[in-house]
Design a protein around this motif. Sequence first.
Motif: not given
Length: 145
Positions: A6, A9-10, A12, A115, A119, A122-123
């Motif tokens: 995650i 993906e988003k 850090d 997170i 989040d 969405k994943l």
Amino acid sequence: MKLVDIIKEKGDVVYSVSADATVKDAVDTMVRENIGAVMVMDGKRPIGIFTERDLLKRVCAKCGVLSETPIKEVMTAGVICGSPDDDIQYAINVMTQHRIRHLPICDETGLKGLISIGDILKLMYKSTKEENKMLRNYISNQYPG
């Protein structure tokens, strides 16, 4: 799937304030960055989290003055952290059990990311959508074989 996935993906980036900041400092950061929580840090060590819920319950409900209220008086201390190697189901269980929407991700070197339940959703949605597409292709004989 792990929590580190995650974060990859988003990103850090974690927005934070120091323990000496005021609630107004935290709110200004949250508004500027369009986020629902900021970490309260002592150097690289998370010592608390301040969320929209904290603002409503601990400041606005008590008619506190944002520019005069120290964040350390209204933050949620005793932060629950996840590990980058924890799986998503573990994070969902922790967030549900503790009724939190944000989970800092930490390892022995410090804060690695933050997170939210959004989040995770969405994943999971993306993964389910891809799996659904593969199953439809398989059923309709369009699956590469």
